[in-house]
Design an enzyme around this catalytic site. Structure first.
Site, PDB file in Angstrom:
ATOM      1  N   ARG A 228      38.752 -14.232  63.999  1.00 26.34           N
ATOM      2  CA  ARG A 228      39.844 -15.109  63.591  1.00 26.34           C
ATOM      3  C   ARG A 228      40.332 -14.675  62.212  1.00 26.34           C
ATOM      4  O   ARG A 228      39.541 -14.281  61.345  1.00 26.34           O
ATOM      5  CB  ARG A 228      39.402 -16.586  63.533  1.00 26.34           C
ATOM      6  CG  ARG A 228      39.249 -17.257  64.883  1.00 26.34           C
ATOM      7  CD  ARG A 228      40.593 -17.419  65.583  1.00 26.34           C
ATOM      8  NE  ARG A 228      40.506 -18.194  66.813  1.00 26.34           N
ATOM      9  CZ  ARG A 228      40.283 -17.692  68.017  1.00 26.34           C
ATOM     10  NH1 ARG A 228      40.085 -16.384  68.141  1.00 26.34           N
ATOM     11  NH2 ARG A 228      40.251 -18.477  69.081  1.00 26.34           N
ATOM     12  N   GLU A 257      49.722 -16.614  62.462  1.00 28.72           N
ATOM     13  CA  GLU A 257      50.155 -15.985  63.708  1.00 28.72           C
ATOM     14  C   GLU A 257      51.236 -16.831  64.376  1.00 28.72           C
ATOM     15  O   GLU A 257      51.121 -18.062  64.364  1.00 28.72           O
ATOM     16  CB  GLU A 257      48.965 -15.799  64.657  1.00 28.72           C
ATOM     17  CG  GLU A 257      47.921 -14.851  64.109  1.00 28.72           C
ATOM     18  CD  GLU A 257      46.691 -14.731  65.000  1.00 28.72           C
ATOM     19  OE1 GLU A 257      46.000 -13.713  64.925  1.00 28.72           O
ATOM     20  OE2 GLU A 257      46.408 -15.697  65.765  1.00 28.72           O
ATOM     21  N   HIS A 276      46.814 -10.143  68.274  1.00 27.19           N
ATOM     22  CA  HIS A 276      45.831 -11.028  68.909  1.00 27.19           C
ATOM     23  C   HIS A 276      45.790 -10.799  70.422  1.00 27.19           C
ATOM     24  O   HIS A 276      45.888 -11.740  71.221  1.00 27.19           O
ATOM     25  CB  HIS A 276      46.150 -12.496  68.595  1.00 27.19           C
ATOM     26  CG  HIS A 276      44.941 -13.381  68.645  1.00 27.19           C
ATOM     27  ND1 HIS A 276      44.754 -14.454  67.799  1.00 27.19           N
ATOM     28  CD2 HIS A 276      43.841 -13.364  69.448  1.00 27.19           C
ATOM     29  CE1 HIS A 276      43.603 -15.059  68.077  1.00 27.19           C
ATOM     30  NE2 HIS A 276      43.040 -14.410  69.077  1.00 27.19           N
TER      31      HIS A 276
END
Length: 322
Positions: A228, A257, A276
């Protein structure tokens, strides 16, 4: 029964096929709270499920699409009588997919993939000189499902593996030469040629990789984060890259994000960043949809739920609605 997915680009037809008779909706993370009232089950993905929403909405089950629950107030959900569950990486195949992404970024950094592609365009030959994984030391920080899957894949590269985990007494797989606790993080960072972040994120370890952690790393080390973005003090990482102390960073996750295309970290010449996508494979998406819908059906039928992270003492009686 009604299900809300907190991601506006999610393909709904496969879910509808797996949930006959259900109404399936989707929203942006920003519009999630407005649409959540009137639902029976919500899947937030990146949307917030906070105490305010839990106090006024009708849903009785939060089923996350994946492992991460950092946007869900689990304590408030428990108090409100709302079940919360995630999808463990070893169930969906997410851990294996993210481990592959960690290896991809590690190899791309070491072999200077971006620079090699540029020299090809410039009609140069046999440069740059990259570095091989063979004979190097790799530190995996976090030995959950992703860390273990990464260790398994690294074994074939002829590396020495070290690991840091919160409960060092649990040890690690035979591929890992040494497992220590967080109190010995600096010792491990100083030995590693490559550091791979596979920690589970929470407010307790926000900015876990800070200026002190980067300073503790071996000069010229590579840093890879597939966990993360909140685990990394990005200003400290940028400074370590600018100084040359960290030779390169592979980042599949960022603090904000979707990432700003103008972010200096994303655009740094020694950074390889991806949006991601570690767990975004056809296999993981299919497995996740099947697991999610199976658990949602359990909820509708009043059956015991799988992969719950809380135990409400009194489940709200208005849920499900039928």
């Amino acid at each position: 029964m009604r299900l809300l997915i907190g991601y506006e680009d999610y393909p709904l037809d496969p879910l509808r096929a797996l949930l006959p008779g259900w109404e399936v909706f989707q929203s942006s993370p920003a519009g999630f709270a407005e649409m959540a009232d009137g639902m029976d089950v919500v899947t937030p993905i990146a949307a917030k499920v906070d105490a305010n929403l839990l106090g006024k909405a009708t849903f009785g089950f939060v089923q996350q699409f994946g492992v991460g629950l950092e946007t869900v107030d689990v304590a408030a959900a428990t108090e409100a009588g709302v079940w919360v569950a995630n999808l463990p990486g070893d169930v969906t195949g997410n851990a294996d997919a993210v481990a592959e992404q960690a290896i991809l970024l590690t190899l791309a950094l070491g072999r200077q993939l971006d620079a090699a592609r540029q020299t090809l365009r410039e009609r140069k030959w046999a440069q740059p000189a990259g570095r091989s994984l063979s004979g190097s030391t790799v530190a995996i920080i976090g030995l959950g499902a992703i860390g273990l899957a990464t260790a398994k894949r690294l074994a074939g590269f002829g590396v020495r593996q070290l690991a840091v985990r919160a409960r060092a007494e649990l040890g690690g797989p035979p591929e890992v030469a040494k497992v220590v606790g967080v109190d010995r993080l600096a010792e491990v960072l100083a030995e590693a040629d490559v550091v791979i972040s596979a920690l589970t994120f929470g407010e307790h370890n926000r900015n876990f990789f800070d200026a002190n952690a980067f300073a503790a790393m071996k000069p010229g080390a590579l840093f890879v984060n597939v966990a993360r973005g909140g685990l990394v003090d990005e200003a400290a990482l940028l400074a370590a890259l600018d100084s040359g102390h960290i030779a390169g960073a592979g980042l599949d996750v960022l603090a904000v994000e979707p990432a700003d295309p103008a972010d200096p970290l994303v655009n740094h010449p020694r950074v390889i960043a991806t949006p991601h996508v570690g767990g975004v494979t056809q296999q993981v998406l299919f497995n996740s949809m099947v697991a999610l819908t199976d658990n949602v059906k359990r909820y509708a039928a009043g059956e015991p739920l799988l992969w719950t992270v809380n135990q409400p003492s009194q489940v709200a009686q208005r849920r499900p609605q039928g």
